[in-house]
Enzyme design. Structure first.
Site, PDB file in Angstrom:
ATOM      1  N   PRO A   1     -10.903   9.131   3.286  1.00 11.59           N
ATOM      2  CG  PRO A   1      -9.534  10.361   5.172  1.00 11.59           C
ATOM      3  CD  PRO A   1     -10.300  10.323   3.645  1.00 11.59           C
ATOM      4  CG  ASN A   2     -11.552   6.158   8.333  1.00 10.87           C
ATOM      5  OD1 ASN A   2     -11.051   5.065   8.315  1.00 10.87           O
ATOM      6  ND2 ASN A   2     -11.060   7.152   8.625  1.00 10.87           N
TER       7      ASN A   2
ATOM      8  NE  ARG B   1     -15.965   6.585   9.882  1.00 14.64           N
ATOM      9  CZ  ARG B   1     -15.700   7.939   9.153  1.00 14.64           C
ATOM     10  NH1 ARG B   1     -16.454   7.933   7.932  1.00 14.64           N
ATOM     11  NH2 ARG B   1     -15.273   8.674   9.721  1.00 14.64           N
TER      12      ARG B   1
ATOM     13  CE1 TYR C   1     -20.001  10.257   8.981  1.00 15.72           C
ATOM     14  CE2 TYR C   1     -19.090   8.538  10.384  1.00 15.72           C
ATOM     15  CZ  TYR C   1     -19.157   9.941   9.911  1.00 15.72           C
ATOM     16  OH  TYR C   1     -18.256  10.813  10.547  1.00 15.72           O
TER      17      TYR C   1
ATOM     18  CG  ASN D   1     -17.926  12.859   2.284  1.00 16.18           C
ATOM     19  OD1 ASN D   1     -16.974  13.370   2.931  1.00 16.18           O
ATOM     20  ND2 ASN D   1     -18.856  12.038   2.902  1.00 16.18           N
TER      21      ASN D   1
ATOM     22  CB  ALA E   1     -10.715  12.726   8.570  1.00 13.31           C
TER      23      ALA E   1
ATOM     24  CD  GLU F   1     -16.565  20.491   2.017  1.00 11.14           C
ATOM     25  OE1 GLU F   1     -16.608  21.921   1.473  1.00 11.14           O
ATOM     26  OE2 GLU F   1     -16.112  20.264   2.865  1.00 11.14           O
TER      27      GLU F   1
ATOM     28  CG  HIS G   1     -19.021  17.070   5.042  1.00 13.83           C
ATOM     29  ND1 HIS G   1     -17.978  16.549   5.137  1.00 13.83           N
ATOM     30  CD2 HIS G   1     -18.564  18.423   4.664  1.00 13.83           C
ATOM     31  CE1 HIS G   1     -16.972  17.346   4.777  1.00 13.83           C
ATOM     32  NE2 HIS G   1     -17.597  18.403   4.538  1.00 13.83           N
TER      33      HIS G   1
ATOM     34  NE  ARG H   1     -19.816  13.969  13.746  1.00 15.91           N
ATOM     35  CZ  ARG H   1     -19.210  13.095  12.962  1.00 15.91           C
ATOM     36  NH1 ARG H   1     -19.244  13.203  11.725  1.00 15.91           N
ATOM     37  NH2 ARG H   1     -18.491  12.078  13.704  1.00 15.91           N
TER      38      ARG H   1
HETATM   39  C1  DQA Z   1     -17.886  13.218   7.133  1.00 10.92           C
HETATM   40  C2  DQA Z   1     -17.445  14.302   8.134  1.00 10.92           C
HETATM   41  C3  DQA Z   1     -16.069  14.227   8.465  1.00 10.92           C
HETATM   42  O1  DQA Z   1     -16.010  15.102   9.699  1.00 10.92           O
HETATM   43  C4  DQA Z   1     -15.567  12.770   9.103  1.00 10.92           C
HETATM   44  O2  DQA Z   1     -14.383  12.745   9.384  1.00 10.92           O
HETATM   45  C5  DQA Z   1     -16.059  11.631   7.762  1.00 10.92           C
HETATM   46  C6  DQA Z   1     -16.975  12.048   7.225  1.00 10.92           C
HETATM   47  C7  DQA Z   1     -19.393  13.041   6.527  1.00 10.92           C
HETATM   48  O3  DQA Z   1     -19.438  12.394   5.633  1.00 10.92           O
HETATM   49  O4  DQA Z   1     -20.081  13.349   7.712  1.00 10.92           O
HETATM   50  O5  DQA Z   1     -15.143  10.822   7.868  1.00 10.92           O
HETATM   51  O6  DQA Z   1     -17.209  13.881   5.758  1.00 10.92           O
END
Ligand code: DQA
Length: 151
Positions: free
Chosen positions: A11-12, A19, A24, A75, A78, A99, A101, A108
């Protein structure tokens, strides 16, 4: 012909580029996909790149991957920190999982320090920006064919 690598985004991540660019970066998800596609071609890998804001959709893609993919790069955004269901789906696949990020989640908020998904992952890349996707692809190539390791 080897089955494709499934690259999944949670998501997002569709908002990448606009964003919180201080966290990011300014590259969009389409930029990430294009870079992954170029590298995958160089590595001789096919890939499928997807994003969803919906947990069930990600689970369905992982389940499909059991028969259609040779590895999963994810990825989970959240959902990393909340989703036992995504962990279970990954554990149900007999596939290598990496995985990714973009940000260094360990620098964080404390709620980002734990990822359910990590329990299913061979390895985790965090804090390398979008380059993390490319590093994961390179490592996936080695997992699938150890002789592909450079050097
Ligand atoms: C994320 C880190 C997560 O904590 C966050 O909720 C994201 C992006 C990253 O790519 O750094 O949406 O996965």
């Amino acid at each position: 012909m080897t089955k494709p690598i499934l690259i999944l985004n949670g998501p997002n991540l569709n908002l990448l580029g606009t964003r919180q660019p201080e966290i990011y970066g300014r590259d969009t998800l389409a930029d990430v996909e294009a870079r992954c596609r170029t590298l995958a071609g160089q590595l001789g890998l096919a890939m499928v790149f997807r994003q969803s804001n919906a947990e069930h959709q990600i689970i369905d893609w992982i389940q499909d991957g059991r028969t259609t993919a040779s590895g999963i790069i994810i990825n989970p955004a959240a959902y990393s920190h909340t989703s036992v269901a995504i962990l279970d789906a990954l554990n149900a696949c007999d596939l290598p999982v990496l995985e990714v990020h973009i940000s260094n989640v360990h620098r964080r908020e404390p709620f980002r320090h734990h990822s359910y998904v990590s329990q299913a992952a061979v390895g985790v890349i965090a804090g390398f920006g979008i380059h993390g996707y490319l590093l994961a692809l390179r490592h996936m190539a080695v997992l699938l064919d150890p002789a592909a390791m450079p050097g």
